[in-house]
Design an enzyme around this catalytic site. Sequence first.
Site, PDB file in Angstrom:
ATOM      1  N   TYR A   1       0.953  -0.986   0.101  1.00 38.85           N
ATOM      2  CA  TYR A   1       0.067   0.070  -0.190  1.00 38.85           C
ATOM      3  C   TYR A   1       1.038   1.409   0.415  1.00 38.85           C
ATOM      4  O   TYR A   1       2.454   1.058   0.475  1.00 38.85           O
ATOM      5  CB  TYR A   1      -0.607   0.024   1.354  1.00 38.85           C
ATOM      6  CG  TYR A   1      -1.807  -1.001   1.546  1.00 38.85           C
ATOM      7  CD1 TYR A   1      -3.389  -0.614   0.760  1.00 38.85           C
ATOM      8  CD2 TYR A   1      -1.854  -2.480   1.775  1.00 38.85           C
ATOM      9  CE1 TYR A   1      -4.610  -1.493   0.299  1.00 38.85           C
ATOM     10  CE2 TYR A   1      -3.471  -2.782   1.485  1.00 38.85           C
ATOM     11  CZ  TYR A   1      -3.920  -2.883   1.350  1.00 38.85           C
ATOM     12  OH  TYR A   1      -5.592  -3.330   0.982  1.00 38.85           O
TER      13      TYR A   1
ATOM     14  N   ARG B   1      -1.806 -14.884   5.329  1.00 38.02           N
ATOM     15  CA  ARG B   1      -1.292 -14.322   3.918  1.00 38.02           C
ATOM     16  C   ARG B   1      -2.704 -13.411   3.720  1.00 38.02           C
ATOM     17  O   ARG B   1      -3.790 -14.152   2.886  1.00 38.02           O
ATOM     18  CB  ARG B   1      -0.222 -15.032   3.141  1.00 38.02           C
ATOM     19  CG  ARG B   1      -0.624 -13.920   1.687  1.00 38.02           C
ATOM     20  CD  ARG B   1       0.828 -14.755   0.517  1.00 38.02           C
ATOM     21  NE  ARG B   1       0.395 -13.908  -0.018  1.00 38.02           N
ATOM     22  CZ  ARG B   1       1.691 -13.126  -0.106  1.00 38.02           C
ATOM     23  NH1 ARG B   1       2.540 -13.143   0.713  1.00 38.02           N
ATOM     24  NH2 ARG B   1       1.997 -12.213  -1.352  1.00 38.02           N
TER      25      ARG B   1
ATOM     26  N   HIS C   1     -10.511  -2.723  -1.535  1.00 34.70           N
ATOM     27  CA  HIS C   1     -11.764  -1.974  -0.432  1.00 34.70           C
ATOM     28  C   HIS C   1     -12.076  -1.062  -1.526  1.00 34.70           C
ATOM     29  O   HIS C   1     -11.814  -0.317  -1.763  1.00 34.70           O
ATOM     30  CB  HIS C   1     -10.742  -1.358   0.676  1.00 34.70           C
ATOM     31  CG  HIS C   1      -9.729  -2.379   1.729  1.00 34.70           C
ATOM     32  ND1 HIS C   1      -9.829  -2.530   2.720  1.00 34.70           N
ATOM     33  CD2 HIS C   1      -8.394  -2.901   1.149  1.00 34.70           C
ATOM     34  CE1 HIS C   1      -8.652  -3.332   3.569  1.00 34.70           C
ATOM     35  NE2 HIS C   1      -7.245  -2.961   1.951  1.00 34.70           N
TER      36      HIS C   1
ATOM     37  N   TYR D   1      -0.701 -10.054   0.657  1.00 36.89           N
ATOM     38  CA  TYR D   1       0.550  -9.348   1.515  1.00 36.89           C
ATOM     39  C   TYR D   1       0.415 -10.289   2.701  1.00 36.89           C
ATOM     40  O   TYR D   1      -0.867 -10.491   2.861  1.00 36.89           O
ATOM     41  CB  TYR D   1       0.310  -7.945   1.930  1.00 36.89           C
ATOM     42  CG  TYR D   1      -0.971  -7.604   2.191  1.00 36.89           C
ATOM     43  CD1 TYR D   1      -1.349  -7.671   3.123  1.00 36.89           C
ATOM     44  CD2 TYR D   1      -1.858  -6.824   1.311  1.00 36.89           C
ATOM     45  CE1 TYR D   1      -1.673  -6.660   3.894  1.00 36.89           C
ATOM     46  CE2 TYR D   1      -2.936  -6.037   1.688  1.00 36.89           C
ATOM     47  CZ  TYR D   1      -3.523  -6.104   2.840  1.00 36.89           C
ATOM     48  OH  TYR D   1      -4.234  -5.553   3.849  1.00 36.89           O
TER      49      TYR D   1
ATOM     50  N   HIS E   1      -7.281  -8.333  -2.736  1.00 39.51           N
ATOM     51  CA  HIS E   1      -8.318  -7.704  -2.144  1.00 39.51           C
ATOM     52  C   HIS E   1      -8.435  -6.279  -2.685  1.00 39.51           C
ATOM     53  O   HIS E   1      -7.352  -5.506  -2.307  1.00 39.51           O
ATOM     54  CB  HIS E   1      -9.185  -7.641  -0.912  1.00 39.51           C
ATOM     55  CG  HIS E   1      -8.043  -7.285   0.013  1.00 39.51           C
ATOM     56  ND1 HIS E   1      -6.951  -8.078  -0.173  1.00 39.51           N
ATOM     57  CD2 HIS E   1      -7.806  -5.868   0.640  1.00 39.51           C
ATOM     58  CE1 HIS E   1      -6.134  -6.711   0.913  1.00 39.51           C
ATOM     59  NE2 HIS E   1      -7.026  -5.755   1.640  1.00 39.51           N
TER      60      HIS E   1
HETATM   61 FE   LIG Z   1      -6.364  -4.556   2.582  1.00 43.19          FE
END
Ligand SMILES: [Fe+2]
Length: 214
Positions: free
Chosen positions: A100, A146, A152, A139, A150
């Site tokens: 991220y 793990r 969000h 991740y 996905h």
């Molecule tokens: Fe996430």
Amino acid sequence: MKVTRRIFLKQIQAFSVGYITLTLAQINKKYNVTPQQIEGPFYPVKLPLDDDNDLTWINDQKQQALGEKIIILGNILTQEYQPIPAAKVEIWQACSSGRYNHPYDPNNAPIDPNFQGWGWMNTNEDGFYLFKTVKPGGYPVTNDWRRPPHIHFKVTLSNQEEFITQLYFSEEAKLNETDKILQRIPKNQQSLVITQLIKNERLKMRVGKFNMII
Ligand SMILES: [Fe+2]
């Protein structure tokens, strides 16, 4: 690059018009309310300068994001199956390596500087939304957990009510089955937040459908 984006948006416009009809015609009582899930820790602290629904390009950067480009689209509907227009739909996700763009992400996978990481759009009169993005990487959370790839989602309605969930991919069944967040949802409802990516010959990309009944 600007030309590429314009051409893309034109294609999408044509594509989505046909798609809306199909989607709304298919809706019937078999659809259940979409399960909500936690927001998680990685909602961006600083929103990117480029704030559109194409996460694969940032402004005038010369490089496109790494990874497989995909389209995620769907309709947002009330529990009475009425389209919700002008809802703000936001998505955020890890880049293709699973990282991220967030200061607290402990993952040391390389961050993709050309990936927008977050995007938004308002639904149209049919409650329709669409994003172009990359398939996120999974991740690690702990040694034995793990997270599966996905995306969000946060939907904000005109009365400021928020609906938050996460979308998964059917081809990641193994990681999906061991994910401690997805598995909080009863088994018989999990398919409501799992999409199947299907190759679209016209767009030359895989497309995943995600309708939300909220
Ligand atoms: Fe996430």
